[in-house]
Design a protein around this motif. Structure first.
Motif, mmCIF file in Angstrom:
data_model
loop_
_atom_site.group_PDB
_atom_site.id
_atom_site.type_symbol
_atom_site.label_atom_id
_atom_site.label_comp_id
_atom_site.label_asym_id
_atom_site.label_seq_id
_atom_site.Cartn_x
_atom_site.Cartn_y
_atom_site.Cartn_z
ATOM 1 N N ARG A 252 39.824 46.760 43.705
ATOM 2 C CA ARG A 252 39.013 45.675 43.141
ATOM 3 C C ARG A 252 39.804 44.909 42.081
ATOM 4 O O ARG A 252 39.724 43.678 42.001
ATOM 5 C CB ARG A 252 37.720 46.247 42.538
ATOM 6 C CG ARG A 252 36.733 46.805 43.549
ATOM 7 C CD ARG A 252 36.096 45.714 44.393
ATOM 8 N NE ARG A 252 35.357 44.750 43.608
ATOM 9 C CZ ARG A 252 34.082 44.881 43.279
ATOM 10 N NH1 ARG A 252 33.405 45.957 43.661
ATOM 11 N NH2 ARG A 252 33.471 43.948 42.568
ATOM 12 N N ARG A 253 40.529 45.637 41.254
ATOM 13 C CA ARG A 253 41.397 44.971 40.263
ATOM 14 C C ARG A 253 42.438 44.113 40.975
ATOM 15 O O ARG A 253 42.738 42.990 40.556
ATOM 16 C CB ARG A 253 42.116 46.013 39.400
ATOM 17 C CG ARG A 253 41.244 46.761 38.408
ATOM 18 C CD ARG A 253 42.095 47.745 37.616
ATOM 19 N NE ARG A 253 43.168 47.048 36.900
ATOM 20 C CZ ARG A 253 44.353 47.586 36.622
ATOM 21 N NH1 ARG A 253 44.621 48.828 37.008
ATOM 22 N NH2 ARG A 253 45.258 46.902 35.962
ATOM 23 N N LEU A 255 42.189 42.750 43.945
ATOM 24 C CA LEU A 255 41.540 41.568 44.522
ATOM 25 C C LEU A 255 41.327 40.474 43.475
ATOM 26 O O LEU A 255 41.526 39.284 43.750
ATOM 27 C CB LEU A 255 40.202 41.958 45.146
ATOM 28 C CG LEU A 255 40.249 42.730 46.470
ATOM 29 C CD1 LEU A 255 38.847 43.079 46.926
ATOM 30 C CD2 LEU A 255 40.985 41.927 47.539
ATOM 31 N N ARG A 256 40.913 40.885 42.256
ATOM 32 C CA ARG A 256 40.701 39.884 41.202
ATOM 33 C C ARG A 256 42.007 39.201 40.810
ATOM 34 O O ARG A 256 42.053 37.988 40.605
ATOM 35 C CB ARG A 256 40.049 40.556 39.989
ATOM 36 C CG ARG A 256 38.582 40.929 40.204
ATOM 37 C CD ARG A 256 37.902 41.298 38.912
ATOM 38 N NE ARG A 256 38.407 42.551 38.365
ATOM 39 C CZ ARG A 256 37.901 43.749 38.643
ATOM 40 N NH1 ARG A 256 36.884 43.859 39.498
ATOM 41 N NH2 ARG A 256 38.405 44.838 38.101
ATOM 42 N N ALA A 257 43.076 40.016 40.736
ATOM 43 C CA ALA A 257 44.385 39.430 40.398
ATOM 44 C C ALA A 257 44.856 38.505 41.512
ATOM 45 O O ALA A 257 45.414 37.422 41.257
ATOM 46 C CB ALA A 257 45.399 40.545 40.156
ATOM 47 N N GLN A 258 44.632 38.907 42.768
ATOM 48 C CA GLN A 258 45.038 38.068 43.889
ATOM 49 C C GLN A 258 44.196 36.793 43.974
ATOM 50 O O GLN A 258 44.694 35.743 44.394
ATOM 51 C CB GLN A 258 44.925 38.865 45.195
ATOM 52 C CG GLN A 258 46.009 39.921 45.352
ATOM 53 C CD GLN A 258 45.812 40.778 46.589
ATOM 54 O OE1 GLN A 258 44.733 40.797 47.171
ATOM 55 N NE2 GLN A 258 46.847 41.485 46.975
ATOM 56 N N LEU A 259 42.919 36.882 43.576
ATOM 57 C CA LEU A 259 42.067 35.685 43.561
ATOM 58 C C LEU A 259 42.651 34.631 42.628
ATOM 59 O O LEU A 259 42.757 33.447 42.985
ATOM 60 C CB LEU A 259 40.651 36.060 43.128
ATOM 61 C CG LEU A 259 39.692 34.885 42.890
ATOM 62 C CD1 LEU A 259 39.498 34.088 44.180
ATOM 63 C CD2 LEU A 259 38.364 35.384 42.338
ATOM 64 N N ASN A 260 43.051 35.049 41.436
ATOM 65 C CA ASN A 260 43.644 34.100 40.487
ATOM 66 C C ASN A 260 44.924 33.498 41.049
ATOM 67 O O ASN A 260 45.165 32.288 40.924
ATOM 68 C CB ASN A 260 43.925 34.807 39.160
ATOM 69 C CG ASN A 260 42.658 35.250 38.469
ATOM 70 O OD1 ASN A 260 41.610 34.617 38.609
ATOM 71 N ND2 ASN A 260 42.729 36.338 37.716
#
Length: 568
Positions: A252-253, A255-260
């Motif tokens: 999940r962490r 995914l959030r980093a990849q989203l940015n």
């Protein structure tokens, strides 16, 4: 910025340490030849890209001018280019992937050699200093070789593409070239500084979490019967879910980093659709440039941007690649350190070869030196004069056999023992190898030739006369650790000793699952050979097969008795 730069140097150094030996190895000319061929094919790809981009502008201008002859000539040239280009593209990937699998084979063999040298696999497992070495050998090496070539070819392709298309774009619009340089530099700096270390660190942790989860599931499969006996399903399920939960939370962490990162990458790339046309629009509208030349400029702009923005476009994959390099580099560093550490004899038990087994002023400690198990032990087991080791649980009996085998070396004193081909060790839980029944009997020397009648007689000697017939003969391949009882496995392991006839055999509760009758059969067969037993056991019926009894009384103390005088 400095931290990111230092991190980059760190990854690059580890990459060089792992990669360099292959290109200097005995396979170097084959590897270099394949790499050179891949680069030539890459040059061919870029040349065809330039030609296709030129023809795209040509037939677009022909359409705008309503010039049919010019249009169809350009189309015929495009088809000819494609016919030649397709085999070059296909063969390029074949050559690149062939080089990757050859590199993987060489690097895997190199790591396996170091992993099995001087029992490094045993020490790593005992110390726990490296998590999941199996994954690092099977998966991380594969990823390293394939991704190394992938990113190397991307970098070389970017350089070639940059050289090929810059001239095209410069001849059409110098403003586009200068804008492109500034745009690419800004994008690369933002990507590396803002997203760099965060993504690499999270990817590294994700590889570890996934490996831990997989290892936990493998462990459950291997110990399924023991878990079932203990009815430990709830506990095992809880632990497996914890391992997966850790992997899930870290993902999940990620995914959030990849989203940015994706938000920035897509905004960065979509702007390039509009900006080139906006910069040269006035020249097309005024008639200074043909429409086809504008299309050609847009194609060249996209190609050059793809070359100079290679880090931005592939940063997610690069971060995973860097994490894999870090894991493999750590593994390699530990293996090298263990090889170097073996040359340091300080604080270690001296080990020498000799005609008989002897322990001289031996003080034995646990590998981490947390506890001293035995102090100043001196005893010898002359050929034909078996030694039985007794004592309370946890008193150091099995640890003493580990020291004799050379697995444990923390302490002082000296161990004299015959060479490895003249000693064998049987643990309480026998090791059943993958393979057929014949390989179980011949292990660890599968290359030796023993006739089938001799192997069948050997099974009779250990009271397993029907074993081969029950499972389909000596060539039957089964999971022997599951289909045989522990008692049958112990008798099968004893058969290996009778076949090899070593000078000494170390038996660590090696008959614990057998009844008195079967145990006596095995020891009588052993007594009929020239093999001297050194046995860890509490069975009084075995005293008659030994001449001495070494009693470990706890707190490092010990006593030596004659077997005929000792009572358990």
């Amino acid at each position: 910025m400095a931290a990111t730069k230092n991190g980059g140097h760190h990854v690059w150094r580890r990459f060089a340490v792992i990669a360099r030996p292959y290109w200097l190895s005995e396979e170097k000319w084959k590897a270099r030849g394949l790499l050179a061929l891949a680069v030539l094919l890459l040059l061919g790809q870029t040349a065809f890209n330039v030609l296709l981009n030129e023809q795209t502008g040509e037939f677009t201008s022909a359409l705008a001018a309503r010039d049919a002859d010019r249009f169809w000539l350009s189309i015929r040239q495009c088809v000819a280019i494609v016919v030649i280009a397709v085999p070059i593209y296909a063969f390029y990937y074949y050559v690149r992937d062939t080089l990757g699998i050859l590199w993987r084979r060489w690097l895997t063999n190199r790591f396996l050699d170091r992993y099995f040298t001087d029992r490094a696999y045993y020490e790593l497992n005992a110390s726990g200093s490296i998590d999941n070495p199996d994954q690092r050998i099977s998966e991380d090496i594969n990823s390293f070789t394939q991704q190394s070539l992938y990113f190397l070819m991307i970098a070389l392709g970017a350089v070639i593409q940059l050289a090929a298309f810059t001239g095209v774009l410069w001849s059409i619009s110098r403003e586009l070239v200068w804008f492109l340089v500034v745009y690419a530099v800004v994008g690369t700096v933002v990507t590396v500084v803002v997203f760099g270390r965060v993504l690499i660190g999270i990817n590294f942790l994700q590889l570890r979490r996934e490996a831990d989860f997989r290892f936990g599931l493998v462990r459950i499969r291997e110990h399924a019967e023991a878990i079932a006996f203990h009815r430990g399903e709830e506990q095992e399920s809880f632990q497996a879910k914890q391992l997966f939960g850790a992997a899930f939370a870290n993902y999940r962490r990620l995914l959030r980093a990849q989203l940015n990162l994706n938000l920035f990458q897509y905004a960065y790339s979509f702007l390039t659709i509009v900006l080139p046309s906006a910069i040269i629009a006035s020249r097309v509208i005024s008639g200074e440039l043909e429409v086809g030349r504008a299309v050609q400029a847009a194609g060249a702009f996209a190609a050059i941007l793809g070359a100079v923005a290679v880090i931005v476009d592939h940063f997610e994959g690069l971060s995973r690649f860097a994490a894999g390099i870090d894991r493999l580099g750590t593994f390699s560093k530990v293996l090298v350190a263990k090889e170097a550490g073996r040359d340091d004899a300080s604080g270690r038990i001296e080990s020498t070869w000799g005609p008989q087994l002897a322990l001289e002023h031996l003080t034995l400690q646990t590998p981490g030196r947390e506890r001293t198990l035995i102090v100043d032990l001196s005893v010898s087991a002359e050929p034909g004069r078996g030694l039985m080791i007794v004592g309370d649980s946890g008193g150091g009996k099995s640890s003493l056999l580990r020291a004799i085998a050379g697995l444990w070396s923390a302490g002082s004193g000296r161990i004299v023992r015959p060479g490895p081909e003249e000693t064998m060790f049987l643990p309480q839980q026998p090791y059943m190898v993958l393979g057929n029944l014949r390989s179980q009997l011949l292990y660890p020397d599968r290359s030796r030739h023993v006739s089938d009648p001799e192997l069948l007689r050997l099974l009779e000697r250990v009271n397993l006369p029907d074993l081969a017939g029950r499972f389909g003969g000596l060539d039957a391949e089964l999971d022997w650790g599951k289909v045989l009882s522990i008692g049958e496995q112990q008798r099968l392991a004893f058969a290996r000793v009778l076949l090899c006839r070593p000078r000494y055999v170390m038996l660590d509760e090696a008959t614990s699952a057998l009844d008195v009758g079967n145990e006596e059969i095995l020891y009588r067969e052993l007594a009929a050979t020239a093999t001297t037993p050194v046995s860890v056991s509490h069975h009084p019926t075995l005293l008659k097969f030994h001449r001495q009894v070494l009693e470990l009384t706890g707190n490092g103390a010990w006593r030596l008795h004659r077997a005929e005088d000792y009572r358990i």
